[in-house]
Structures are given as C-alpha cells and as structure tokens.
Design a protein around this motif. Structure first.
Motif, PDB file in Angstrom:
ATOM      1  N   ILE A   3      40.023  80.428  -1.760  1.00 34.84           N
ATOM      2  CA  ILE A   3      38.678  80.988  -1.930  1.00 34.84           C
ATOM      3  C   ILE A   3      38.280  81.004  -3.397  1.00 34.84           C
ATOM      4  O   ILE A   3      39.083  81.339  -4.273  1.00 34.84           O
ATOM      5  N   LEU A   4      37.021  80.637  -3.658  1.00 33.98           N
ATOM      6  CA  LEU A   4      36.418  80.800  -4.979  1.00 33.98           C
ATOM      7  C   LEU A   4      35.468  81.986  -4.896  1.00 33.98           C
ATOM      8  O   LEU A   4      34.631  82.052  -3.997  1.00 33.98           O
ATOM      9  N   GLY A  21      42.495  90.844   0.188  1.00 33.36           N
ATOM     10  CA  GLY A  21      43.944  90.874   0.386  1.00 33.36           C
ATOM     11  C   GLY A  21      44.359  91.724   1.570  1.00 33.36           C
ATOM     12  O   GLY A  21      45.362  91.440   2.226  1.00 33.36           O
ATOM     13  N   SER A  22      43.567  92.764   1.852  1.00 32.19           N
ATOM     14  CA  SER A  22      43.922  93.651   2.961  1.00 32.19           C
ATOM     15  C   SER A  22      43.527  93.079   4.314  1.00 32.19           C
ATOM     16  O   SER A  22      44.157  93.393   5.324  1.00 32.19           O
ATOM     17  N   VAL A  23      42.472  92.241   4.354  1.00 33.35           N
ATOM     18  CA  VAL A  23      42.034  91.687   5.647  1.00 33.35           C
ATOM     19  C   VAL A  23      42.558  90.275   5.890  1.00 33.35           C
ATOM     20  O   VAL A  23      42.652  89.829   7.022  1.00 33.35           O
ATOM     21  N   ALA A  27      45.162  84.664   2.134  1.00 30.16           N
ATOM     22  CA  ALA A  27      44.111  84.054   1.319  1.00 30.16           C
ATOM     23  C   ALA A  27      44.527  83.999  -0.141  1.00 30.16           C
ATOM     24  O   ALA A  27      45.171  84.909  -0.665  1.00 30.16           O
ATOM     25  N   THR A  28      44.149  82.901  -0.796  1.00 33.34           N
ATOM     26  CA  THR A  28      44.432  82.724  -2.223  1.00 33.34           C
ATOM     27  C   THR A  28      43.122  82.595  -2.977  1.00 33.34           C
ATOM     28  O   THR A  28      42.295  81.736  -2.658  1.00 33.34           O
ATOM     29  N   VAL A  29      42.912  83.462  -3.956  1.00 26.18           N
ATOM     30  CA  VAL A  29      41.717  83.363  -4.800  1.00 26.18           C
ATOM     31  C   VAL A  29      42.030  82.391  -5.929  1.00 26.18           C
ATOM     32  O   VAL A  29      42.844  82.686  -6.814  1.00 26.18           O
ATOM     33  N   LEU A  30      41.409  81.224  -5.890  1.00 27.17           N
ATOM     34  CA  LEU A  30      41.675  80.194  -6.889  1.00 27.17           C
ATOM     35  C   LEU A  30      41.101  80.561  -8.253  1.00 27.17           C
ATOM     36  O   LEU A  30      41.696  80.245  -9.283  1.00 27.17           O
ATOM     37  N   GLN A 108      32.175  96.045   2.987  1.00 29.50           N
ATOM     38  CA  GLN A 108      33.089  96.830   3.806  1.00 29.50           C
ATOM     39  C   GLN A 108      34.164  95.921   4.415  1.00 29.50           C
ATOM     40  O   GLN A 108      33.924  94.745   4.700  1.00 29.50           O
ATOM     41  N   LYS A 109      35.338  96.509   4.640  1.00 29.18           N
ATOM     42  CA  LYS A 109      36.479  95.737   5.129  1.00 29.18           C
ATOM     43  C   LYS A 109      36.181  95.061   6.472  1.00 29.18           C
ATOM     44  O   LYS A 109      36.476  93.874   6.655  1.00 29.18           O
TER      45      LYS A 109
END
Length: 264
Positions: A3-4, A21-23, A27-30, A108-109
């Motif tokens: 994800i960007l 990160g919690s949901v 996922a990796t934030v590039l 919201q989550k």
C-alpha cells in the motif's frame, strides 16, 4: 498487500498505519508521500518491472501543495485508489455517484476493513485500467467542483413599477407570490410588482438561507415571517410582514425543512 499512503498530516498518517496494521496485519506500507509533487515523483520511480509497486493507494484529497486530483494529470495511475477525505456529507454524494471508494476522516477500523474487503473482492473480478481510473476520477472531480464551488445567487431584479423600471435588491423583497396566475413581488415597504419569472425559477435563483418556498404560491424571505401558528391538519400558518390578505399555510411536505430553515 502493498500500500502507498498519500497523506500530508503526520499524525493522520501514523494513525492510518496503526489502524491498517490492526485490520490487515499482512499489509505492507511501501511509503508515505505528503504532497502532489512527491507522490508524482514516487509513482514515476515505481513502475512495473523497475521497482516494487503498490496494490492499492490510500490517498488524501487535500495535500500540502494542492489537491491530489492533480496527481492524475501528471502520471498514469492504473492502481485502485481509495480516497480519504474530511469533506462533509453533501460532497460525499459525489463519491457515491461516481462509484469511487472513499473513507471519511477520522477513519474508523470497521470502515477501513470494509473498504479493504471491497477492494480485494473487486480485484478478483477485474483489473481496472489507467484510462478507467482517470475517467472515474475526472468525473468525480467535476462533480466535487460543482458541489463545492459557492453558487452565485441573484442579488437584484429589474421590474416595472407604474411607468418606470426599477432595480430591486433581494433584501428589499419580503416575498414572492402567485395571484391570478401572475407572479409578483411584495417589497418590505408594501409595493407590489410583477416579476418575469416563475416561482420554480426564482427558487433556483435565490439564496436558500434567505428565501424559502413554503407552498406552491409563496416564496418568502426569512425577514418577512412575522408569526408562526399551528394550523389544522398538523400544519403551520404564517403571518407575513407586510401582511397578506389571504392565509399563508406551510404545505405538509415543507413542514420539516421549514422548521429547520427557521432554526438556522
């Protein structure tokens, strides 16, 4: 999932990363880019075959150096985009009409989880092309600009009174009404004169904060409402100033918006 994140507020970016990160732990934030210029440069460097590219972009609309829509004018984006926005509910309609995904700040989550699920479901069915993405964003931008640009309302009317032409400012008008199929103005000092527009047309021309269409026959200024009384059938009757020689009753379908208008 790579994800960007495009977000110019450091606190908002950190909160989004934490929520992400919690949901979606995998996922990796590039990267997190903070401006139109930085995002364009990053996307130009990260092309297929040259570098790791994101599967999804989470993009704030308002950035440090402009609106993120400008990014689409400078670089082709063939990736799914979910906009994050602080726009009000009225503007959000533009996103819904154009089938663009969005998240309303503060994010919201459960809403982020739903958006990611929707994204993953879509990617199983088809891959959106850059032209489709650009077209969708272009339509969204046009709709947002139309909704967010302050509308210019009519400030005065040129009318005939006796044998003269007069320019009447809207603040001099107490109300518009229809009588014997003639559309007329009643000014605050009691003058009556014919106006060359229908009440439907006038309703579109006038500032809705100042004028309200209480019925098919009356369009009244907030300053002209002298008294409001209960009326049979759970309706309201209003007394206008200058006084009108007939009852002015707020129609049933106008009752709730009239009360809201009077209370603003």
């Amino acid at each position: 999932m790579n994800i960007l994140i495009v977000e110019d507020e450091d606190i908002a970016a950190k909160k989004l990363i934490k929520t992400l990160g919690s949901v979606e732990p995998d996922a990796t934030v590039l990267a997190v880019t903070t401006s139109v210029r930085e995002t364009v440069a990053w996307l130009r460097e990260h092309q297929p075959g040259r570098a790791l590219i994101p599967d999804l972009i989470l993009m704030d609309i308002e950035l440090a150096d402009g609106q993120s829509f400008q990014i689409f004018d400078q670089v082709e984006i063939d990736l799914p985009v979910i906009f994050t926005t602080s726009y009000d509910e009225y503007a959000i309609k533009a996103f819904k009409v154009n089938s663009i995904d969005y998240l309303l700040k503060p994010i919201q989550k459960d809403e982020l989880r739903a958006a990611l699920d929707k994204f993953m479901h879509r990617t199983k069915r088809y891959v959106q092309t850059s032209s489709e993405t650009s077209a969708a964003v272009g339509n969204l931008l046009k709709e947002l600009q139309k909704q967010l640009t302050p509308k210019e309302y009519r400030q005065r009317f040129l009318v005939q009174y006796a044998s003269k032409l007069m320019s009447i400012d809207t603040h001099q008008i107490a109300y518009f009404f229809t009588d014997n199929r003639l559309n007329q103005i009643r000014t605050t000092d009691g003058k009556k004169m014919i106006v060359d527009y229908s009440l439907d047309e006038l309703e579109e021309m006038l500032d809705p904060r100042q004028f309200f269409r209480v019925s098919r026959s009356f369009l009244v200024s907030i300053t002209s409402v002298d008294q409001v009384q209960t009326y049979f059938g759970n309706r309201l009757a209003i007394r206008l100033n200058p006084n009108m020689d007939k009852e002015v009753v707020v129609s049933r379908e106008k009752l709730t918006p009239f009360k809201e208008w009077m209370g603003k």
